[in-house]
Design a protein around this motif. Structure first.
Motif, PDB file in Angstrom:
ATOM      1  N   SER A 122     -54.412 -12.927 -29.547  1.00 48.90           N
ATOM      2  CA  SER A 122     -52.933 -13.122 -28.083  1.00 48.90           C
ATOM      3  C   SER A 122     -51.595 -13.264 -28.479  1.00 48.90           C
ATOM      4  O   SER A 122     -50.836 -12.792 -27.977  1.00 48.90           O
ATOM      5  CB  SER A 122     -53.765 -14.004 -27.442  1.00 48.90           C
ATOM      6  N   GLY A 126     -49.991  -9.904 -28.813  1.00 50.85           N
ATOM      7  CA  GLY A 126     -48.893 -10.031 -27.758  1.00 50.85           C
ATOM      8  C   GLY A 126     -47.460  -9.952 -27.535  1.00 50.85           C
ATOM      9  O   GLY A 126     -46.934  -9.355 -26.753  1.00 50.85           O
ATOM     10  N   LEU A 131     -50.803  -6.182 -25.443  1.00 52.63           N
ATOM     11  CA  LEU A 131     -52.031  -6.804 -24.911  1.00 52.63           C
ATOM     12  C   LEU A 131     -51.217  -6.923 -24.065  1.00 52.63           C
ATOM     13  O   LEU A 131     -49.388  -7.106 -23.938  1.00 52.63           O
ATOM     14  CB  LEU A 131     -52.485  -7.395 -25.372  1.00 52.63           C
ATOM     15  N   PRO A 133     -50.152  -9.163 -20.286  1.00 51.31           N
ATOM     16  CA  PRO A 133     -49.943 -10.368 -19.351  1.00 51.31           C
ATOM     17  C   PRO A 133     -50.953 -10.807 -18.596  1.00 51.31           C
ATOM     18  O   PRO A 133     -50.852  -9.554 -17.308  1.00 51.31           O
ATOM     19  CB  PRO A 133     -48.504 -10.786 -19.622  1.00 51.31           C
ATOM     20  N   GLN A 160     -46.754 -17.293 -21.485  1.00 47.96           N
ATOM     21  CA  GLN A 160     -47.984 -16.189 -20.532  1.00 47.96           C
ATOM     22  C   GLN A 160     -49.318 -16.267 -21.576  1.00 47.96           C
ATOM     23  O   GLN A 160     -49.016 -16.266 -22.540  1.00 47.96           O
ATOM     24  CB  GLN A 160     -47.520 -14.710 -20.747  1.00 47.96           C
ATOM     25  N   HIS A 161     -50.062 -15.947 -20.579  1.00 53.64           N
ATOM     26  CA  HIS A 161     -51.159 -15.671 -21.332  1.00 53.64           C
ATOM     27  C   HIS A 161     -51.794 -14.362 -21.320  1.00 53.64           C
ATOM     28  O   HIS A 161     -51.864 -13.365 -20.555  1.00 53.64           O
ATOM     29  CB  HIS A 161     -52.504 -15.950 -20.365  1.00 53.64           C
ATOM     30  N   TYR A 162     -51.840 -14.136 -22.869  1.00 53.86           N
ATOM     31  CA  TYR A 162     -52.794 -12.723 -23.228  1.00 53.86           C
ATOM     32  C   TYR A 162     -54.330 -12.205 -23.158  1.00 53.86           C
ATOM     33  O   TYR A 162     -54.839 -11.623 -24.107  1.00 53.86           O
ATOM     34  CB  TYR A 162     -52.310 -12.522 -24.121  1.00 53.86           C
ATOM     35  N   ALA A 337     -59.316  -9.014 -23.276  1.00 55.36           N
ATOM     36  CA  ALA A 337     -58.275  -8.982 -23.357  1.00 55.36           C
ATOM     37  C   ALA A 337     -57.836  -7.540 -22.748  1.00 55.36           C
ATOM     38  O   ALA A 337     -58.997  -6.840 -22.845  1.00 55.36           O
ATOM     39  CB  ALA A 337     -57.279  -9.252 -23.912  1.00 55.36           C
ATOM     40  N   GLY A 340     -51.405  -2.950 -23.919  1.00 58.91           N
ATOM     41  CA  GLY A 340     -50.552  -3.173 -23.310  1.00 58.91           C
ATOM     42  C   GLY A 340     -50.446  -1.209 -22.949  1.00 58.91           C
ATOM     43  O   GLY A 340     -49.623  -1.086 -22.303  1.00 58.91           O
TER      44      GLY A 340
END
Length: 448
Positions: A122, A126, A131, A133, A160-162, A337, A340
């Motif tokens: 992450s 990230g 990835l 968010p 932020q959470h990935y 996840a 991106g």
């Protein structure tokens, strides 16, 4: 979390680590350009939407015990049978190939839309933009509210959470209760108690403890619970220097070397990876091992071990801490996840929620899944579970400390594993092995 600079600092004289850093930066730049390319629609070969056909969502599921693999195959079949607008394409991949697969697939532009992997990615991916968010999805707050807050921190980077954490892997002490009862031994809670158990069991040609100590990441994962239990940390407070070679780390490795040198561990442990260690413990040659929620299903399914003789306990700690940090134990997390560069982010989010949030499997701890769920509902009153000593797993998770969320953590883990192996092989003293690894890690950290 300390701020991490995206680009390495330049030095006046070129060094090996500088060349490596430039190489890493080049990969980052290439990944960034490719991600921008994907986002602007220049990847027709990755087209997921074809008129008149379901939108295709590609899932890479890294690792997983047999029970998990059986579940996800069935869950995908059920999803595909019940939808005509989205079709999941599932690929199960080797856990050990995560990082290399994610980098190479991103570079060639043929990667997945969803990945199941270790939470440490992450941060690394990230940071790269590899990835998405979770905050980009409108109903993320509702999903987030279903998960233990402390576990969410493991997939968080720069606010932020990935990923969505789906299973927790708290490390505990796996105990053969038959051996302990046969020789009237209590489960030790301290390193001193481990040494005493070793002394007694050695008289009967048994070892008190076994663990992987070979040149593999399994070794680093067994060392870290001892480091954390002694009050140590992987890095210093601002993540600019190694911390594992401090008093706690050196004491932990000296303890392991003493256990081996005294004959309280297998003589061949310096060559062990997970499978060799599991075989040694399951054939009842050693009484204890540092493991996790996967152990119950592994020793039963792979070795036919009678799990009536299995108990779990907290990992022993030294009677007195060697450093001032709060003491705890290692907690690992598996996340799911969305990449991106996916061209079908909303459809991928729909799939992720169906498989990894709403499926009933996440509301009941099940040893066949290889880890305990991260959702609060799994521990509500009245929920039953076939896990042995689930309360010990939950307590370990409560006290759990993860690997630091640093983009270079995989490199750091390898250096720690090398140090433990060198000391356990008798090539270097524990202090020298850890100090040598710290020099290498400090070079890595200086690039951020």
């Amino acid at each position: 979390m300390p701020t991490l600079c995206r680009l390495p600092r330049l030095r006046t004289q070129p060094t090996t680590s500088m060349i490596q850093a430039i190489s890493r930066t080049g990969v980052r730049l290439l990944l960034t350009l490719l991600i921008l390319c994907f986002a602007t629609g220049c990847t027709s070969d990755r087209e997921r939407r074809i008129p008149g056909e379901p939108t295709r969502v590609v899932v890479w599921d890294f690792g997983g015990v047999p029970g998990h693999q059986e579940w996800i195959k069935g869950a995908v079949e059920r999803f595909n049978a019940g939808r005509d607008d989205i079709e999941i394409e599932l690929e199960i991949r080797d856990w050990a190939t995560q990082r290399e697969s994610l980098i190479s697939s991103t570079i060639i532009g043929a990667g997945p839309d969803i990945i199941r992997c270790h939470h440490k990615y992450s941060v690394e991916f990230g940071e790269l933009g590899g990835l998405l968010p979770m905050e980009r999805f409108a109903d993320w707050p509702e999903v987030k509210a279903r998960i233990f807050p402390n576990v969410l921190e493991h997939v968080k980077y720069n606010g932020q959470h990935y990923g969505v954490p789906v299973t927790m892997l708290p490390f505990v002490l796996a105990v053969n209760t038959d051996i302990m009862a046969r020789y009237d031994l209590d489960v030790p809670t301290t390193w001193e108690g481990m040494l005493e158990a070793g002394r007694i069991l050695k008289e009967y040609d048994l070892q008190a403890f076994t663990m992987p100590a070979g040149l593999n990441l399994d070794t680093a994962y067994r060392f870290l619970p001892l480091l954390y239990g002694a009050g140590g940390r992987v890095f210093n407070h601002d993540w600019t220097q190694a911390g594992f070679n401090g008093p706690a780390g050196k004491a932990a490795l000296e303890f392991l070397v003493r256990m081996k040198d005294e004959g309280y561990m297998p003589a061949a442990s310096a060559a062990y990876a997970f499978d060799e260690n599991a075989a040694h413990w399951s054939t009842e040659k050693a009484a204890m091992s540092i493991e996790g929620p996967w152990w119950q299903d592994t020793v039963l399914g792979d070795f036919g071990f009678d799990t009536d003789k299995l108990a779990l306990a907290q990992v022993p700690m030294p009677a007195t801490a060697y450093e001032d940090n709060p003491r705890g134990v290692l907690l690992d997390v598996v996340m799911v996840a969305i990449t991106g560069y996916t061209p079908v982010a909303e459809e991928a989010w729909t799939v992720l929620k169906a498989l990894n949030v709403d499926d009933p499997v996440w509301q009941q701890p099940n040893p066949k899944m290889g880890g305990i769920p991260t959702q609060l509902a799994a521990y509500a009153p009245g929920v039953e579970s076939p896990y042995i000593d689930l309360d010990e797993l939950a307590e370990s998770a409560r006290r759990g400390i993860g690997w630091p969320g640093h983009p270079a953590i995989t490199q750091v883990q390898r250096h720690i594993a090398d140090a433990v192996n060198l000391a356990m092989s008798g090539v270097m003293t524990p202090a020298d092995a850890l100090d040598q690894a710290a020099v290498e890690v400090n070079e890595v950290l200086s690039d951020y």
